[in-house]
Design a protein around this motif. Structure first.
Motif, PDB file in Angstrom:
ATOM      1  N   GLN A 119       0.825  -1.206   0.000  1.00 57.27           N
ATOM      2  CA  GLN A 119       0.000   0.000   0.000  1.00 57.27           C
ATOM      3  C   GLN A 119       0.862   1.261   0.000  1.00 57.27           C
ATOM      4  O   GLN A 119       0.516   2.251  -0.660  1.00 57.27           O
ATOM      5  CB  GLN A 119      -0.929  -0.008   1.220  1.00 57.27           C
ATOM      6  CG  GLN A 119      -2.019  -1.059   1.134  1.00 57.27           C
ATOM      7  CD  GLN A 119      -2.734  -1.269   2.451  1.00 57.27           C
ATOM      8  OE1 GLN A 119      -2.517  -0.545   3.423  1.00 57.27           O
ATOM      9  NE2 GLN A 119      -3.585  -2.286   2.514  1.00 57.27           N
ATOM     10  N   ILE A 120       1.977   1.220   0.705  1.00 57.87           N
ATOM     11  CA  ILE A 120       2.904   2.361   0.704  1.00 57.87           C
ATOM     12  C   ILE A 120       3.482   2.558  -0.690  1.00 57.87           C
ATOM     13  O   ILE A 120       3.585   3.689  -1.188  1.00 57.87           O
ATOM     14  CB  ILE A 120       4.037   2.154   1.740  1.00 57.87           C
ATOM     15  CG1 ILE A 120       3.478   2.213   3.161  1.00 57.87           C
ATOM     16  CG2 ILE A 120       5.134   3.206   1.564  1.00 57.87           C
ATOM     17  CD1 ILE A 120       4.468   1.814   4.236  1.00 57.87           C
ATOM     18  N   VAL A 121       3.838   1.446  -1.341  1.00 60.12           N
ATOM     19  CA  VAL A 121       4.427   1.510  -2.688  1.00 60.12           C
ATOM     20  C   VAL A 121       3.447   2.122  -3.686  1.00 60.12           C
ATOM     21  O   VAL A 121       3.794   3.049  -4.431  1.00 60.12           O
ATOM     22  CB  VAL A 121       4.877   0.104  -3.161  1.00 60.12           C
ATOM     23  CG1 VAL A 121       5.246   0.130  -4.655  1.00 60.12           C
ATOM     24  CG2 VAL A 121       6.071  -0.378  -2.342  1.00 60.12           C
ATOM     25  N   VAL A 122       2.205   1.609  -3.725  1.00 60.16           N
ATOM     26  CA  VAL A 122       1.236   2.121  -4.698  1.00 60.16           C
ATOM     27  C   VAL A 122       0.866   3.576  -4.392  1.00 60.16           C
ATOM     28  O   VAL A 122       0.655   4.388  -5.307  1.00 60.16           O
ATOM     29  CB  VAL A 122      -0.039   1.247  -4.772  1.00 60.16           C
ATOM     30  CG1 VAL A 122       0.302  -0.155  -5.222  1.00 60.16           C
ATOM     31  CG2 VAL A 122      -0.789   1.220  -3.456  1.00 60.16           C
ATOM     32  N   SER A 123       0.806   3.906  -3.105  1.00 58.21           N
ATOM     33  CA  SER A 123       0.499   5.292  -2.727  1.00 58.21           C
ATOM     34  C   SER A 123       1.624   6.222  -3.149  1.00 58.21           C
ATOM     35  O   SER A 123       1.373   7.325  -3.656  1.00 58.21           O
ATOM     36  CB  SER A 123       0.275   5.389  -1.209  1.00 58.21           C
ATOM     37  OG  SER A 123      -0.780   4.556  -0.798  1.00 58.21           O
ATOM     38  N   ILE A 126       1.517   6.860  -6.973  1.00 57.11           N
ATOM     39  CA  ILE A 126       0.497   7.796  -7.440  1.00 57.11           C
ATOM     40  C   ILE A 126       0.742   9.203  -6.922  1.00 57.11           C
ATOM     41  O   ILE A 126       0.463  10.198  -7.604  1.00 57.11           O
ATOM     42  CB  ILE A 126      -0.913   7.291  -7.065  1.00 57.11           C
ATOM     43  CG1 ILE A 126      -1.955   7.820  -8.057  1.00 57.11           C
ATOM     44  CG2 ILE A 126      -1.300   7.629  -5.671  1.00 57.11           C
ATOM     45  CD1 ILE A 126      -1.919   7.187  -9.404  1.00 57.11           C
ATOM     46  N   VAL A 127       1.282   9.318  -5.706  1.00 59.45           N
ATOM     47  CA  VAL A 127       1.530  10.646  -5.119  1.00 59.45           C
ATOM     48  C   VAL A 127       2.775  11.298  -5.711  1.00 59.45           C
ATOM     49  O   VAL A 127       2.730  12.458  -6.153  1.00 59.45           O
ATOM     50  CB  VAL A 127       1.665  10.545  -3.577  1.00 59.45           C
ATOM     51  CG1 VAL A 127       2.127  11.880  -2.994  1.00 59.45           C
ATOM     52  CG2 VAL A 127       0.340  10.141  -2.956  1.00 59.45           C
ATOM     53  N   ILE A 128       3.872  10.542  -5.755  1.00 59.75           N
ATOM     54  CA  ILE A 128       5.136  11.108  -6.261  1.00 59.75           C
ATOM     55  C   ILE A 128       5.212  10.992  -7.782  1.00 59.75           C
ATOM     56  O   ILE A 128       5.518  11.968  -8.475  1.00 59.75           O
ATOM     57  CB  ILE A 128       6.342  10.393  -5.607  1.00 59.75           C
ATOM     58  CG1 ILE A 128       6.298  10.563  -4.083  1.00 59.75           C
ATOM     59  CG2 ILE A 128       7.656  10.957  -6.174  1.00 59.75           C
ATOM     60  CD1 ILE A 128       7.328   9.735  -3.341  1.00 59.75           C
TER      61      ILE A 128
END
Length: 376
Positions: A119-123, A126-128
């Motif tokens: 979840q940290i990776v996908v977030s 998309i954020v960065i």
């Protein structure tokens, strides 16, 4: 494609409305005809959800409905709203990762930290990578523009919280699907009102509605042979996409190289977004507070969710889901009517109404027990 668009313009047919209609119909049909096959394979390979501590069902049910939702979204969005994957280049990669993690968790149950890492990776993607982040709080707690680094961290945390919060409300038939359908409709209408620059996001919302509507046909079925859950695959995908549309809504801006019209401005935009997603936010916060108050781990499974409280009142899954969605839809309507109120006051009102709704079942339960004791 350009020749086809010219033909439609000559005949007076809008390409946008055609995409909306075909996107909805295609997403509905793909999900509708995919699920029976998934149910057959799940039963044949014994890929079923087992009743547990937090479960509200008593028998084994297939739980890979999220695969059909992803299948529908992946195909229809790529065809009818392909601009989204140009604008947000890491979006499809994020969906693929969530699909893999969700299926693994639904089949073999992954460790919590592994899901969190994904979840940290996908977030972060998309954020960065796609620059979808909360840049401004419009005066909430006196905060306006946020520093880039703080904005990135805050946005990643927001994605993770909403993905998991949406997963937590998926406890009874129709709730997660019905609520995501309402949220998608509200965001879709909002994007439509904001102009044609946001039309790809409108189509994405319509595709989500079509897919979830088809899923609900099976999820709300009383027949054992056709019933299915969306599982972590579906809840994480929908939670992620609703978080994505929520942050895009807050962060709407117009590229002046593309359009030379004034920027849409609504000071209460973050609060409106919170109101639309108020159920998973309040439910998660309330459960964590109760667990900490009782000196338990915030990650320990229990039956303190709003839907569990309504089931204690002997309501069916359908009725419980309907009442919950109606109440939180009332909060959205209230927010819209008060959208020009001071943003901090409006946030306070929305949170009060949200938590009040979470304790209405408790109050009804206490009054019912008191009445029974009096009669006895």
């Amino acid at each position: 494609m350009k020749n086809f668009e010219l033909f439609l313009n000559e005949t007076g047919i809008s390409i946008f409305y055609l995409k909306v209609g075909l996107g909805f119909l295609s997403s509905f049909l793909i999900t509708f005809f995919s699920i029976p096959t998934i149910i057959k394979i799940s039963k044949r390979k014994n890929l079923m959800d087992e009743p547990g501590v937090r479960s509200s069902h008593l028998r084994r049910i297939p739980n890979l409905g999220g695969i059909a939702i992803f299948y529908s979204i992946g195909i229809c969005t790529s065809i009818f709203a392909y601009e989204i994957f140009d604008l947000y280049k890491f979006l499809f990669a994020s969906l693929i990762i969530l699909l893999y993690v969700g299926i693994m968790d639904d089949i073999v149950v992954m460790r919590a930290y592994k899901k969190l890492v994904a979840q940290i990776v996908v977030s972060a993607f998309i954020v960065i990578g796609s620059d979808v982040r909360i840049r401004n709080l419009f005066g909430i707690f006196g905060i306006y523009e946020i520093h880039y680094f703080v904005s990135v961290i805050f946005s990643i945390i927001t994605f993770i919280i909403l993905i998991n919060a949406f997963n937590l409300i998926d406890g009874i038939d129709g709730l997660a699907g019905g609520y995501s359908l309402v949220c998608s409709a509200l965001f879709g209408i909002s994007y439509y009102r904001l102009g044609e620059y946001n039309y790809p996001l409108v189509i994405l919302s319509v595709v989500l509605i079509g897919s979830v509507l088809a899923f609900l046909y099976y999820n709300l079925s009383n027949l054992r042979t056709t019933k299915i859950f969306m599982g972590d695959t579906g809840s994480m995908l929908l939670g992620f996409l609703l978080a994505f549309t929520c942050i895009c809504f807050i962060d709407i801006f117009i590229d002046k190289k593309v359009m030379s019209i004034p920027m849409y401005h609504l000071k209460s935009a973050p609060v409106v977004a919170v109101a639309i997603l108020i159920l998973p936010i309040v439910d998660t916060l309330n459960v964590i507070i109760v667990r900490l108050w009782n000196k338990k781990s915030p990650f320990e499974a229990d039956k303190n969710h709003i839907h569990h409280k309504l089931l204690k009142l002997d309501l069916t899954h359908r009725r419980a889901s309907f009442y919950i969605i109606c109440y939180y839809l009332f909060i959205v309507i209230t927010t819209y009517c008060l959208r020009h109120t001071n943003v901090n006051l409006l946030l306070l009102i929305i949170l009060f109404l949200g938590f009040f709704g979470a304790y209405i079942p408790d109050m009804i339960f206490m009054m019912r027990n008191k009445k029974l004791k009096t009669n006895n």
